[in-house]
Write a protein that holds these residues in place. Structure first.
Motif, PDB file in Angstrom:
ATOM      1  N   ASP A 319     -13.120 -52.174 -33.096  1.00  0.00           N
ATOM      2  CA  ASP A 319     -14.046 -53.293 -33.289  1.00  0.00           C
ATOM      3  C   ASP A 319     -15.130 -52.835 -34.256  1.00  0.00           C
ATOM      4  N   SER A 320     -15.934 -53.773 -34.721  1.00  0.00           N
ATOM      5  CA  SER A 320     -17.009 -53.424 -35.648  1.00  0.00           C
ATOM      6  C   SER A 320     -18.189 -54.351 -35.430  1.00  0.00           C
ATOM      7  N   ARG A 321     -19.319 -53.981 -35.991  1.00  0.00           N
ATOM      8  CA  ARG A 321     -20.512 -54.810 -35.961  1.00  0.00           C
ATOM      9  C   ARG A 321     -21.180 -54.742 -37.336  1.00  0.00           C
ATOM     10  N   PRO A 322     -21.943 -55.769 -37.731  1.00  0.00           N
ATOM     11  CA  PRO A 322     -22.449 -55.850 -39.103  1.00  0.00           C
ATOM     12  C   PRO A 322     -23.603 -54.920 -39.439  1.00  0.00           C
ATOM     13  N   ASP A 323     -24.307 -54.389 -38.421  1.00  0.00           N
ATOM     14  CA  ASP A 323     -25.451 -53.527 -38.715  1.00  0.00           C
ATOM     15  C   ASP A 323     -25.638 -52.510 -37.594  1.00  0.00           C
ATOM     16  N   THR A 324     -26.552 -51.572 -37.808  1.00  0.00           N
ATOM     17  CA  THR A 324     -26.737 -50.483 -36.845  1.00  0.00           C
ATOM     18  C   THR A 324     -27.298 -50.981 -35.511  1.00  0.00           C
ATOM     19  N   ALA A 325     -28.097 -52.028 -35.548  1.00  0.00           N
ATOM     20  CA  ALA A 325     -28.652 -52.564 -34.302  1.00  0.00           C
ATOM     21  C   ALA A 325     -27.530 -53.104 -33.413  1.00  0.00           C
ATOM     22  N   GLU A 326     -26.627 -53.874 -34.016  1.00  0.00           N
ATOM     23  CA  GLU A 326     -25.502 -54.430 -33.253  1.00  0.00           C
ATOM     24  C   GLU A 326     -24.543 -53.329 -32.816  1.00  0.00           C
ATOM     25  N   LEU A 327     -24.306 -52.348 -33.701  1.00  0.00           N
ATOM     26  CA  LEU A 327     -23.442 -51.223 -33.334  1.00  0.00           C
ATOM     27  C   LEU A 327     -24.011 -50.479 -32.129  1.00  0.00           C
ATOM     28  N   THR A 328     -25.321 -50.275 -32.137  1.00  0.00           N
ATOM     29  CA  THR A 328     -25.970 -49.568 -31.037  1.00  0.00           C
ATOM     30  C   THR A 328     -25.826 -50.338 -29.731  1.00  0.00           C
ATOM     31  N   ARG A 329     -26.104 -51.631 -29.765  1.00  0.00           N
ATOM     32  CA  ARG A 329     -26.001 -52.446 -28.547  1.00  0.00           C
ATOM     33  C   ARG A 329     -24.577 -52.435 -28.002  1.00  0.00           C
ATOM     34  N   THR A 330     -23.599 -52.558 -28.891  1.00  0.00           N
ATOM     35  CA  THR A 330     -22.202 -52.581 -28.447  1.00  0.00           C
ATOM     36  C   THR A 330     -21.785 -51.227 -27.895  1.00  0.00           C
ATOM     37  N   ALA A 331     -22.193 -50.160 -28.564  1.00  0.00           N
ATOM     38  CA  ALA A 331     -21.843 -48.820 -28.089  1.00  0.00           C
ATOM     39  C   ALA A 331     -22.406 -48.570 -26.694  1.00  0.00           C
ATOM     40  N   ILE A 332     -23.668 -48.939 -26.475  1.00  0.00           N
ATOM     41  CA  ILE A 332     -24.289 -48.757 -25.155  1.00  0.00           C
ATOM     42  C   ILE A 332     -23.570 -49.599 -24.108  1.00  0.00           C
ATOM     43  N   SER A 333     -23.206 -50.826 -24.488  1.00  0.00           N
ATOM     44  CA  SER A 333     -22.486 -51.709 -23.569  1.00  0.00           C
ATOM     45  C   SER A 333     -21.153 -51.106 -23.152  1.00  0.00           C
ATOM     46  N   TRP A 334     -20.430 -50.570 -24.104  1.00  0.00           N
ATOM     47  CA  TRP A 334     -19.129 -49.970 -23.793  1.00  0.00           C
ATOM     48  C   TRP A 334     -19.287 -48.707 -22.943  1.00  0.00           C
ATOM     49  N   LEU A 335     -20.250 -47.878 -23.298  1.00  0.00           N
ATOM     50  CA  LEU A 335     -20.424 -46.609 -22.586  1.00  0.00           C
ATOM     51  C   LEU A 335     -20.857 -46.811 -21.141  1.00  0.00           C
TER      52      LEU A 335
END
Length: 387
Positions: A319-335
């Motif tokens: 999966d991907s996200r358009p910016d570092t803020a979204e990437l961070t939120r998604t990574a934390i959610s998954w972890l």
């Protein structure tokens, strides 16, 4: 059988693919050498091309994106009358001398430049050697129509139509997958890997990498993740050959943060990790998929990497996200959600079971033995089983 792999130093992915094939050839006791294709034109040119590619990739990614898009729309860019093709063809005589002196039976090309050089070699000289192209991306590279290889090993069966539409004979396509080293297809167990890396037995591990060049917003992303990560989560950041990034990141004194430059420990780090954030280079994501490591991607340069990302996302492999803020939120959610990580891991376990390197070496044996029809039958049986 004696094999020569022709690689190109435009990014570490092509060299990694060459190393994976060479490793499997050596394991099966097949004589195999590797050479930089551009060095047959000149060593100086090879260094210039490598340096320019690295600079554009790291500092002017929009230029890479635009250049790749232009090459897709202008087929004449690589035609046999073009400046690029003539430059590549200028190394034909040196390549011929090397192939004849080495008494090679098979040329394996892991870059489109080396494929064009090998094609020109056969047009001019008709040497008694077979030729193979190994794709390192999940798309058909521009200029494939200008190549004339005996066999094209591609990343997935679903790419066959794209290759055919770009002028490649479907009868010469073999869906091998992208080759990665055995350390990725047979990774160490998680607990053993964590012990070897001196990581806590419990907790989560996040691995971040911007490819061999340390490209993309690695620093910005890391800082955001350090602020928001769960208490039991450690981060490993690989800066590759980006010395400036390594120096800046290495000055951070934060608990649970490990910063590495270029390292050969990627298989071990992947085996110890729960999530991988990277740019979608063909080799990086193939290595992670072989390790069954959940993937989040950042689109850094577009071009072939955007095609890789789209291909993986369409099959729920990443999966991907358009910016570092979204990437961070998604990574934390998954972890913090074991079910999501388990689901992602299971999907990769289902779809990445067999070594592409082993398939490629098997195909090489059939090709040099003149048994392409047998190879086609093997592929049809395998595809029927997969369906």
């Amino acid at each position: 059988m004696k094999v020569l792999i022709l690689t190109c130093n435009t990014g570490e992915g092509h060299n990694s693919a060459a190393a994976a094939i060479s490793q499997e050839m050596n394991r099966q006791q097949i004589s195999c050498d590797t050479a930089d294709a551009l060095s047959f034109i000149s060593e100086r040119l090879s260094k210039i091309v490598c340096a320019c590619h690295k600079h554009v990739y790291r500092h002017i990614p929009q230029a890479f994106r635009a250049g790749y898009g232009y090459s897709e729309k202008h087929e004449a860019l690589f035609s046999d009358h073009s400046v690029i093709y003539r430059a590549l063809a200028s190394g034909t005589d040196n390549l011929r001398d090397f192939v004849e002196a080495g008494e090679y039976d098979l040329l394996i090309c892991v870059h489109v430049f080396s494929a064009l050089m090998a094609s020109e070699l056969q047009r001019r000289c008709e040497l008694p050697v077979k030729t193979m192209f190994i794709s390192t991306d999940y798309t058909c590279s521009p200029s494939m129509a200008e190549s004339q290889m005996d066999l094209y090993c591609i990343g997935h069966r679903d790419l066959a139509q794209e290759y055919a539409e770009n002028g490649v004979d479907p009868a010469r396509l073999y869906a091998s997958g992208i080759p990665v080293r055995r350390e990725f297809t047979q990774p160490q167990d998680r607990s053993g890997a964590r012990q070897a890396l001196e990581l806590p037995a419990d907790g989560k591990s996040l691995l971040i990498m911007g490819g061999s060049m340390g490209a993309g917003p690695v620093e910005e992303l890391t800082l955001k993740l350090l602020e928001q990560r769960p208490e039991d989560c450690d981060l490993t950041v690989i800066c590759g050959n980006n010395g400036r990034l390594f120096e800046k990141m290495n000055n951070l004194e934060v608990r649970g943060l490990r910063v590495l430059s270029f390292t050969r420990q990627i298989p071990l780090l992947m085996a110890a990790s729960d999530l991988f954030i990277t740019k979608p280079g063909g080799l990086s994501i193939s290595e992670a998929a072989a390790c069954h490591l959940p993937l989040l991607c950042m689109d850094v340069v577009g071009g072939c990497e955007l095609r890789n990302l789209d291909f993986f996302k369409a099959r729920d492999w990443a999966d991907s996200r358009p910016d570092t803020a979204e990437l961070t939120r998604t990574a934390i959610s998954w972890l913090t959600d074991p079910d999501i990580l388990a689901q992602k891991k299971q999907q990769l376990e289902r779809d990445f079971k067999v070594s592409a390197s082993e398939r490629i070496v098997s195909a090489a044996k059939e090709l040099t033995a003149g048994r392409l029809s047998t190879l086609a039958e093997i592929q049809q049986l395998r595809l029927a089983e997969e369906h």
